[in-house]
Design an enzyme around this catalytic site. Structure first.
Site, mmCIF file in Angstrom:
data_model
loop_
_atom_site.group_PDB
_atom_site.id
_atom_site.type_symbol
_atom_site.label_atom_id
_atom_site.label_comp_id
_atom_site.label_asym_id
_atom_site.label_seq_id
_atom_site.Cartn_x
_atom_site.Cartn_y
_atom_site.Cartn_z
ATOM 1 N N TYR A 1 11.108 9.541 18.495
ATOM 2 C CA TYR A 1 9.815 9.735 18.979
ATOM 3 C C TYR A 1 9.761 11.376 18.064
ATOM 4 O O TYR A 1 10.524 12.116 17.842
ATOM 5 C CB TYR A 1 9.631 10.683 20.455
ATOM 6 C CG TYR A 1 9.937 8.735 21.440
ATOM 7 C CD1 TYR A 1 10.925 7.567 21.545
ATOM 8 C CD2 TYR A 1 8.227 8.776 21.672
ATOM 9 C CE1 TYR A 1 11.219 7.133 22.569
ATOM 10 C CE2 TYR A 1 8.335 7.191 22.572
ATOM 11 C CZ TYR A 1 9.485 6.878 22.806
ATOM 12 O OH TYR A 1 9.364 5.827 23.488
ATOM 13 N N GLU A 2 8.415 11.894 17.809
ATOM 14 C CA GLU A 2 7.985 12.368 16.741
ATOM 15 C C GLU A 2 7.865 14.104 17.787
ATOM 16 O O GLU A 2 8.494 14.908 17.018
ATOM 17 C CB GLU A 2 6.159 12.589 15.785
ATOM 18 C CG GLU A 2 5.797 12.913 17.843
ATOM 19 C CD GLU A 2 4.033 11.972 17.396
ATOM 20 O OE1 GLU A 2 3.797 11.665 15.921
ATOM 21 O OE2 GLU A 2 3.172 12.374 17.655
#
Lengths: 262, 288, 288, 262
Positions: A59-60
């Site tokens: 996930y960013e």
């Protein structure tokens, strides 16, 4: 426990559910997947809990190898950091993990898409005086160019599937062949678009997304009516396999878990 | 010089001035809501706000007329809807025009890294073919002197003051955060001045995976505000009020509804403790 | 693909080839001595070695004729003396000529960061006026497209295999290191292949301040070698054998003394356990 | 406990000890100091334990705010990481902490130095065929240009204090005025050289290091004989205050601790 008598019948699914299930099927084996929020996250988590338990979710927000057992309402949810193999800073996730070419698949939503898989998430209308201001680029421009391949998923509508984007937030495939060869050095770009009506796949020959699979009950005309460009229909057009009971039970389990956690 | 312990009211009064460029950073986790509200109460004007993911607190600052310009990469209420006050400012110049300078996440991250590193620009492989690169004067191209490859260059940021939340401070004013720590370290190291809101002061930090410590001498003020990130969350201290994020769509869409909500919950509460009490009552009543 | 658990002998045989560019990284702490010795036992040749702070293990690899080229920023035995085998190679081409590519620490760090980031070059404010920048083809100048400032540019590295030490692996092959972690994460993320030596495999990592975790899928092989960093150290597992570092001056200065030492302690020991026993006996006898 | 009767008399110190003590005195207040190994580390630790307890020590190994109670035999010693306020990666220490201009004072040793404070730690003789190969640059080139100011400390000898360096590893002050103004934007460079004979300070007027203080018992001629350039003697030449008993007891305490720890 869901009892056998309560299992959904094969037809008991919504258009959003089939979109999620079909998108999830694109993830297989030990793929490392960069996940956007919303439907991409739902599909990726579904894939991990059904046919692709070895998929790694990145996930960013910096969570690498997150193993959520419920649907996080945001990509910064505590369930992601608490279950991750490693949590790194946001600058690091974009430099050492995304830009470096370490990610196999990027999983993106969009407000508008065109036949080359270019994406708009910036504005509807003119940039300086937009009729609708959208959230903006986020991770998309570099996800599309840095990942091995990209899966796009969004609801099918003539407003979303347009001949010409109001704004090119992220480039899918360049029209110019030299530029396209250049971008291919770092990744193959969007390869599939999964919608609530169908699956479209990028074809190198035509250099555009072609209709390759219709979801059960959907007609070619439905897709054509909701697409702003003249869609090429694949010679080998398939019917999408409907969501299995296992897929639907797993998906609904998350969604309930998500509601319950609120 | 080591950090001083101040109240939030004092810290905002001393460190956040009209016209400043301000980064209230956080990535879903540890959003400094309490500081944003105090800036609204103290009626700061003409701020340039910087943040990768402006969310509800930036929507509130914009809607309350504090903001002249926004530098950002994704402005939304993730999974829940739009930032209607941001949209109203961009689409209709209400309450007044909002200048924007937008980037991708990778570009903003590179800008923060460059700034924290004392470099005038950052380099990334990005933006190729995008309209953003065509329109923005803050995206240029640079050629690798070894390979000839063209890459994107983005300028460093000029941040007057950064405000972040962390879980703990120790007696000497060092602070520690853990869980998702986003770009907060870079925000502090990029700013001329910095303020850190903490849940509590402890004798000794307990080790945490991904624990990030900022030494006292990199911070100007430490402010103890329990729940200072509420309705965002603070890992191991609080849960995110996801309900409130879902409700924001309805609150922010209409100008009058927004104004009324801000008056009740922010302008008429005198500090974060009162805000939390006020919002908690409101959330509970909607559940009934 | 997740990391496989191999023996050190297997890992060196499979992942370190003649002619490879190899980084055995570590910064005083967690030096992969055991891997260097196994490379010597397996008689690798024509290696290009990369490291910011080449120390005794690189001196040994050079003295044993494994190395064609060294890319580095500080080659010494800190606080204790010279690397005489390195010096003999540079000053007298013994046992054969050694090509060198040298940088400052900041330059090497920027090269590792660029490589781990998938960029062809890194940027730093450095090298101005130095003879290194005058002589080295791997230092060039680049102009900031926003301010016009001239900065140094350094090329990314091409590393075939990185070998590091970490304290622990878990059952899935993730590894964790803590204490001084140097540039080891970048070394692993910069290399085509990577091998991590660990003290032990644990069910679950315990949190550590500055704990750095590398996921299993970024690593090719995990090798359990208790004391694998000895005579360097592994925080919370072992102490550095500072005596040995002090003695290296006397051992390495003379070619014959060096050869005898290497024969006794490395070539005639068949693995790291035997090396440790052999060196420990030797250190104890010198204390008497 | 050291008993009063065992305290050293004022004359009881070595030339290395006065060099360390005098170098330590350069650190004051709440300076943040980037510390090299060997004498710089010894002096910085001494300063912290005597007159300057609020000095912050930063090591290139990534240890920020280390509080060692003994002399670490290396800059990567466990006593540094265990007592640090924060430990960061080596790339981060050079980018976010050194290059960013966050460090007040850099503390360096050298093999050779010239009258402008340029340093050689690379080779004696020709670069391609050196008579002595030294360790190389390490952190020095960027420490000299990024810190607010730099303290250099080394033993005084004609081999070390040379008219012309065999190799310029780090630039102290440029001869060229434009270049010098450029480098001043980011730091003032070397300001003082502390040796076992004397203290030399950089003077903007002459653009070189001048002899400003002689250690007790040292004559001007001793310095001139051991310096390879015609040294300017300050009009205000001082005699260095000898090491105090407190300084010596503290320094010897470390050294003993260091020996004991071996």
């Amino acid at each position: 426990m869901t009892e056998v008598s309560q299992l959904p019948t094969p037809l008991d699914w919504t258009s959003d559910e089939i979109m999620t299930v079909v998108a999830a099927r694109e993830l297989t084996g030990e793929m490392v997947c960069f996940v956007g929020i919303g439907l991409p996250s739902r599909a990726a988590i579904l894939a991990r809990s059904t046919h692709a338990p070895d998929v790694t979710l990145v996930y960013e927000s910096g969570c690498i190898g997150a193993k959520p057992d419920r649907l996080p309402p945001s990509i910064g949810d505590g369930v992601l950091s608490r279950t991750a193999d490693a949590v790194v800073s946001v600058p690091e996730i974009f430099s050492y993990w995304l830009q470096s070419g370490r990610i196999d698949v990027g999983f993106l939503g969009a407000a508008q898409v065109d036949k080359r898989g270019n994406i708009n998430t910036t504005v509807v209308g003119d940039y300086d005086r937009p009729s609708v201001r959208l959230p903006g680029a986020g991770g998309a421009p570099e996800i599309t160019t840095s990942c091995g391949q990209v899966i796009i998923t969004l609801r099918h509508s003539a407003r979303a599937f347009v001949e010409k984007l109001d704004f090119v937030t992220s480039v899918g495939h360049f029209e110019d062949e030299a530029l396209e060869r250049q971008r291919e050095k770092h990744g193959h770009g969007p390869q599939v678009i999964v919608t609530d009506l169908c699956v479209m796949r990028y074809q190198r020959e035509s250099r555009e997304f072609e209709l390759t699979s219709l979801h059960p009950g959907v007609q070619i005309e439905d897709v054509l009516a909701q697409t702003g460009w003249p869609v090429i229909v694949s010679d080998d057009l398939q019917e999408t396999a409907p969501p299995s009971n296992e897929e639907l039970v797993a998906l609904r389990g998350f969604t309930e878990g998500d509601q319950a956690s609120r | 010089m080591n950090a001083r312990e101040l109240t939030l009211c004092e810290a905002v009064a001393e460190f956040v001035h009209d016209g400043d460029t301000v980064a209230l950073e956080g990535f879903t986790h540890l959003i400094p809501f309490a500081a944003g509200h105090e800036i609204i109460r103290q009626e700061r004007r003409d701020l340039t706000l910087v943040r990768m993911t402006p969310d509800i607190i930036y929507d509130q600052l914009i809607g309350m007329g504090c903001v002249k310009k926004l530098i950002f990469s994704w402005a939304g209420n993730p999974g829940a809807g739009s930032l209607h006050r941001f949209r109203d400012a961009v689409e209709n110049s209400y309450p007044h025009p909002l200048e924007i300078e937008e980037h991708s996440h990778a570009g903003m991250a590179a800008r923060y890294q460059a700034t924290a590193s004392g470099l005038p620009f950052g380099v990334l492989r990005g933006y190729a073919g995008t309209d953003l690169s065509r329109l923005s004067p803050t995206i240029r191209w640079i050629t690798c002197p070894f390979t000839g490859e063209e890459l994107a260059a983005v300028p460093s940021l000029s941040i007057d003051v950064s405000v972040i939340c962390a879980q703990q401070a120790d007696r000497r004013g060092n602070v520690m955060m853990w869980g998702i720590t986003g770009v907060q370290k870079e925000a502090v190291l990029s700013a001329t001045r910095s303020v850190v809101l903490v849940e509590e002061v402890v004798e000794e930090f307990t080790p945490h995976v991904n624990g990030v410590v900022l030494p006292s001498w990199t911070i100007d003020a430490v402010v103890v505000v329990p729940g200072g990130s509420f309705p965002s969350y603070s890992e191991d201290y609080s849960e995110r009020a996801n309900d409130f994020y879902a409700q924001w769509e309805g609150i922010s869409r209409d100008r009058a509804t927004f104004d009324a909500w801000m008056t009740t919950h922010v302008l008429e509460t005198k500090n974060h403790e009162e805000f939390m009490a006020s919002l908690t009552v409101s959330l509970a009543s909607r559940h009934d």
